[in-house]
Design a protein around this motif. Structure first.
Motif, short mmCIF file in Angstrom:
data_model
loop_
_atom_site.label_atom_id
_atom_site.label_comp_id
_atom_site.label_asym_id
_atom_site.label_seq_id
_atom_site.Cartn_x
_atom_site.Cartn_y
_atom_site.Cartn_z
N ALA A 239 60.67 108.91 49.13
CA ALA A 239 61.15 109.21 47.77
C ALA A 239 62.50 109.91 47.82
CB ALA A 239 60.12 110.07 47.04
N CYS A 240 63.33 109.60 46.85
CA CYS A 240 64.61 110.30 46.65
C CYS A 240 65.53 110.20 47.86
CB CYS A 240 64.37 111.76 46.28
SG CYS A 240 63.36 111.96 44.81
N ARG A 241 65.52 109.06 48.54
CA ARG A 241 66.46 108.85 49.63
C ARG A 241 66.80 107.37 49.66
NH1 ARG A 241 66.35 109.39 54.84
NH2 ARG A 241 67.14 107.29 55.00
N PRO A 242 67.94 106.99 50.26
CA PRO A 242 68.31 105.57 50.32
C PRO A 242 67.26 104.76 51.08
CG PRO A 242 70.17 106.97 50.91
CD PRO A 242 68.96 107.85 50.85
N GLU A 243 67.14 103.49 50.72
CA GLU A 243 66.18 102.62 51.40
C GLU A 243 66.56 102.47 52.87
OE1 GLU A 243 64.36 98.06 51.16
OE2 GLU A 243 65.49 98.87 49.47
N LEU A 244 65.55 102.44 53.71
CA LEU A 244 65.77 102.35 55.15
C LEU A 244 66.25 100.96 55.56
CD1 LEU A 244 62.56 104.16 56.42
CD2 LEU A 244 64.89 105.07 56.44
N PRO A 245 66.99 100.88 56.66
CA PRO A 245 67.35 99.57 57.20
C PRO A 245 66.14 98.88 57.81
CG PRO A 245 68.07 101.31 58.67
CD PRO A 245 67.55 101.99 57.44
N VAL A 246 66.25 97.57 58.00
CA VAL A 246 65.19 96.80 58.66
C VAL A 246 65.30 97.05 60.17
CG1 VAL A 246 64.25 94.51 59.09
CG2 VAL A 246 65.29 95.03 56.87
N MET A 247 64.17 97.41 60.78
CA MET A 247 64.13 97.68 62.21
C MET A 247 63.47 96.49 62.92
SD MET A 247 65.41 100.69 61.84
CE MET A 247 65.38 101.30 63.53
N ARG A 248 64.14 95.93 63.92
CA ARG A 248 63.58 94.83 64.71
C ARG A 248 63.49 95.29 66.16
NH1 ARG A 248 66.90 92.71 60.81
NH2 ARG A 248 65.92 91.09 59.51
N ASP A 249 62.30 95.15 66.74
CA ASP A 249 62.06 95.74 68.06
C ASP A 249 61.09 94.85 68.83
OD1 ASP A 249 61.41 97.38 70.24
OD2 ASP A 249 61.58 99.21 69.04
N ASN A 250 61.56 94.30 69.94
CA ASN A 250 60.73 93.40 70.74
C ASN A 250 59.57 94.11 71.43
OD1 ASN A 250 62.40 91.33 70.04
ND2 ASN A 250 63.24 90.97 72.08
N PHE A 252 57.20 95.74 70.23
CA PHE A 252 55.94 95.43 69.56
C PHE A 252 55.99 94.05 68.91
CE2 PHE A 252 58.45 97.78 66.44
CZ PHE A 252 58.34 97.02 65.29
N GLY A 253 57.02 93.29 69.21
CA GLY A 253 57.09 91.90 68.77
C GLY A 253 57.21 91.75 67.27
N GLY A 254 58.07 92.54 66.64
CA GLY A 254 58.16 92.38 65.20
C GLY A 254 59.19 93.26 64.53
N TYR A 255 58.88 93.69 63.32
CA TYR A 255 59.84 94.38 62.47
C TYR A 255 59.13 95.42 61.63
CZ TYR A 255 57.92 90.76 59.40
OH TYR A 255 57.06 89.93 58.71
N ILE A 256 59.88 96.42 61.22
CA ILE A 256 59.41 97.44 60.28
C ILE A 256 60.49 97.63 59.23
CG2 ILE A 256 58.74 99.86 59.96
CD1 ILE A 256 57.82 99.91 62.87
N ARG A 257 60.10 97.67 57.99
CA ARG A 257 61.05 97.97 56.93
C ARG A 257 60.35 98.70 55.80
NH1 ARG A 257 60.50 94.89 52.37
NH2 ARG A 257 59.75 92.73 52.49
N GLN A 258 61.14 99.13 54.85
CA GLN A 258 60.60 99.79 53.68
C GLN A 258 60.28 98.76 52.60
OE1 GLN A 258 62.88 103.20 52.44
NE2 GLN A 258 62.05 103.18 50.35
#
Length: 803
Positions: A239-250, A252-258
């Motif tokens: 809350a109350c902060r800019p949206e996070l960038p998309v994280m891509r990381d092999n 764990f074979g995938g991605y994390i984003r907001q």
């Protein structure tokens, strides 16, 4: 009373992102007379459940161009229609935790520079600043991007549809296409609401592509694989902060984003690939907005690593799991372009539909409307798969691709499943001699020879096999080498009009005398390369052609499609049951002379000629040509005789120092001679762009693409370069720089093993100075020297040798 048949220029089957983007791009190019058929609602197949990421940090020029074009297209239709596409331009980080991944990040920087995609190579502290919730303990480097992000799948599809309708295109929802048949030069589609006659058909049917393709006699190599992503409970810290960038990381074979105020974790399991709706049956027609039960056991280990990477998500609940079907292909590339059936086009097999849709639609529309695309289309062409791609191969190799999707794509990387797909008689002999194989269109071709059981080490720099390839190359230059080129496209074309057919397709004249050989380029109507073939005139009404095996199906179709009504032409494709051994080197004549009664001297068997002869009692087609630049012959024969032919060559040749030659050394010899290959002869250029004017004979004759070729001022020039590096070579696709500015790209390269120089081909814009050039490899600017001629035998005397 018979209902009237609706007619349309283009019928598009499938209302997901691929179909909607194809229809929009066709309309944008003036083909507004189209109907898109969707059996349910737009996006209700796989599009609706996509996570929607679009990345700039990708590993190839074509992938970067596609993604960049998609983003531009989506923004365009949003501006036109007012329909929100839900675009979140949050940027991203692609993480490297190993040395090979760091090299890949550096390679990605070259793609970004080529395409003017803003990105930076950063360290763990910059990653921490961009995402303070991400654990950076083992981060070695990352590529940070700034103008990519994620998009709303439904919103962007609706925007494309609205823009297409505004241009006059039509969309029919809740109208399933039931079948198709050929009626004259049209396709008659049976739909739930009546028959429709279409000049062109685009199959954009996603998971239904397999069964739709069968209506047109096609086997479409696409498999529906299950992919998870999970959405967490609300993250208070978001809350109350800019949206996070998309994280891509092999790791764990995938991605994390907001995702709004939650976390979204996507995972590609590296140990299993669950599939559904396997071919040829395909997806059930009643399936709609289909999701599948989560399999936490399958993804558990990967999910735990992802949560360790972003601990802020670890204690939260999971409020939603999306496990849906996404289409993949055996090599991971989508299927965009001509299918092989007349006027049937594919836009399917897309595993990253939102990222690829807009760019794929543009490639397809340009190809359909203008006969060419502005970028090389070889890697997208659906015809790249040959007869070796059985249903079993397609499914099992696609599973392999899915599981290895997040492997680091080092040069030399191969798939291992189903190998050897095709096993010809030489395979066991070569394996016993230590051959380390590479797969080429389903065949196994030796890359180099080592001790039995040797495992190839791969990477961007010089590898241990470099010394072995050097030995093979030097032995071939000084004595003789033989390479297994059984993976080769071979056609026999006969009949009274066979010569006329080949001549009107070829920019160069075909041979005018029996027995002679010519190098010929077949062009598109726009004067670009369709393919390169060698033509041997066996008789006035009989010709033999050879070309790269990857072009076997499309080349055969291309030539056959130009036979005019009433012409006497027959074609036989020998690519699957004939093989070829290439013998070359200064003592090759001495070896071959001991196995045949034919006079092999220059007077009776000159360079660039062919004969039917017996070698050790085995009937062969012998062509005096050589891609190594040495005296040599190609020996073509039925596959069942290739083993005996090989044994005979070595029975005689060992006394002359004959060696086995692998493809790595073969490529190095090719580069020393400045011979062009498929990397230079791409679909976006023609002969005048690559310095092949001597193979264009325009005066007094006509050929396909002639006028377009002559009318177009060359925009590129191809330069032969020496790279001043002793630890890495040009692989192709790297930026070429002049005084720090991008002026072109590399096409192919390799080490010249017999002269100790790293060599490559560079495409630069016409008029670029030859001095002050450099190539960016792994984020290093390495200077090059341009050479006007081959560095070995520039006068080309060795192939003509009388020795």
């Amino acid at each position: 009373m018979t209902e009237p048949v609706t007619t349309t220029r283009v019928a598009i089957i499938g209302g997901g992102i691929m179909g909607a983007a194809a229809q929009f791009q066709l309309a944008e190019n003036g083909w507004t007379d189209s109907i898109l058929f969707e059996k349910a609602e737009l996006t209700s197949g796989s599009t609706w459940h996509a996570a929607g990421q679009i990345a700039h940090a990708v590993g190839s020029r074509i992938a970067g161009w596609i993604n960049k074009t998609s983003i531009a297209t989506y923004k365009q239709v949003e501006a036109e229609t007012g329909q929100s596409i839900g675009w979140h331009e949050v940027g991203g980080f692609r993480i490297a935790t190993t040395d090979d991944e760091v090299d890949w990040m550096k390679s990605i920087m070259g793609v970004g520079r080529l395409l003017d995609l803003p990105m930076e190579l950063v360290g763990p502290e910059e990653v921490r600043k961009g995402n303070p919730f991400y654990k950076v303990d083992n981060v070695k480097a990352a590529v940070q991007t700034f103008q990519d992000g994620h998009i709303d799948p439904s919103g962007v599809t609706m925007a494309l549809a609205a823009a297409s309708r505004a241009r006059g295109a039509k969309i029919q929802r809740h109208n399933r296409v039931l079948g198709a048949s050929r009626r004259g030069d049209m396709w008659l589609l049976r739909t739930e609401k009546g028959d429709v006659a279409a000049q062109h058909v685009v199959i954009a049917a996603g998971s239904y592509a397999n069964q739709v393709g069968e209506w047109f006699g096609l086997r479409i190599p696409s498999v529906s694989c299950l992919h998870h992503y999970l959405v967490t409970d609300t993250v208070a810290e978001f809350a109350c902060r800019p949206e996070l960038p998309v994280m891509r990381d092999n790791s764990f074979g995938g991605y994390i984003r907001q995702e709004q105020q939650s976390g979204l974790i996507g995972i590609y399991e590296g140990h299993v690939c669950p599939t559904v709706w396997q071919m040829p049956e395909g997806a059930p027609w009643q399936a709609e907005n289909e999701l599948f039960e989560a399999d936490y056991e399958s993804i558990g280990d990967f999910l735990m690593i992802a949560l360790e990477k972003m601990p802020i998500l670890a204690e939260l609940g999971i409020k939603r799991v999306v496990r849906g079907a996404i289409t993949h292909t055996p090599d991971g590339g989508m299927l965009v372009g001509p299918s092989g059936a007349p006027n049937v086009w594919l836009s399917c097999g897309s595993s990253i539909g939102l990222a690829w849709g807009g760019g794929a639609g543009k490639v397809l529309a340009d190809w359909m409307v203008h006969g060419e695309a502005e970028i090389n289309t070889r890697s997208l062409d659906p015809r790249r798969y040959g007869a070796f791609a059985t249903d079993t191969y397609i499914v099992e190799r696609t599973k392999d691709e899915f599981m290895r999707r997040h492997d680091t794509p080092c040069p030399g990387k191969q798939f291992e499943s189903q190998r050897p797909v095709r096993r010809h008689p030489l395979y066991d002999r070569l394996a016993a001699k230590g051959a380390v194989f590479g797969e080429v269109a389903g065949w196994e071709r030796p890359r180099f020879f080592a001790e039995t059981g040797h495992v190839e080490k791969i990477g961007w720099g010089h590898q241990p096999w470099h010394a072995l390839a050097t030995e093979e190359a030097k032995a071939t230059r000084t004595r003789a080498g033989v390479i297994d080129l059984c993976a080769f496209a071979q056609f026999e074309i006969t009949g009274r009009d066979a010569g006329n057919l080949l001549d009107r397709l070829s920019a160069n004249r075909i041979p005018q005398k029996d027995g002679r050989i010519s190098l010929n380029h077949l062009l598109t109507p726009k004067g670009r390369f369709e393919t390169e073939i060698t033509v041997w005139r066996m008789a006035e009404d009989r010709y033999f052609t050879g070309s790269a095996i990857a072009r076997a199906s499309p080349d055969f179709e291309w030539i056959k499609s130009h036979i005019l009504p009433g012409e006497d032409v027959q074609m036989i494709n020998r690519s699957q049951n004939w093989g070829m051994l290439a013998l070359s080197g200064p003592v090759s004549r001495r070896i071959l002379a001991q196995l045949t009664d034919v006079d092999l001297g220059n007077a009776e068997f000159p360079w660039l000629s062919g004969q039917e002869l017996s070698v050790a009692g085995i009937p062969c087609y012998a062509l005096r040509v050589s891609f190594t630049g040495e005296l040599g012959w190609e020996l073509h024969a039925p596959l069942e005789h290739i083993g005996a032919l090989y044994d005979a060559l070595f029975a005689v040749g060992e006394a002359h120092g004959l060696v086995d030659l692998g493809s790595y050394a073969f490529n190095g010899l090719r580069m020393e001679k400045a011979y062009r290959a498929s990397g230079e002869l791409t679909t976006d250029v023609g002969p005048l762009d690559v310095g092949l004017e001597r193979f264009v004979v325009a005066e007094g004759r006509d050929f396909v693409g002639k006028q377009a070729l002559l009318d177009r001022e060359p925009q590129w020039q191809l330069l032969y370069a020496e790279l001043h590096s002793d630890d890495i070579d040009i692989h192709g696709g790297e930026p070429v720089l002049h005084n720090g500015q991008v002026v072109g790209l590399t096409t192919s390269g390799g080490f010249g093993y017999t002269i100790g120089k790293s060599l490559g081909w560079l495409f630069v814009r016409a008029g670029t100075p030859n001095e002050g050039l450099a190539v960016q490899i792994l984020n290093r600017e390495i200077p090059v020297t341009i050479h006007p001629d081959a560095l070995v035998d520039p006068q080309n005397q060795r192939p003509r040798s009388e020795e």
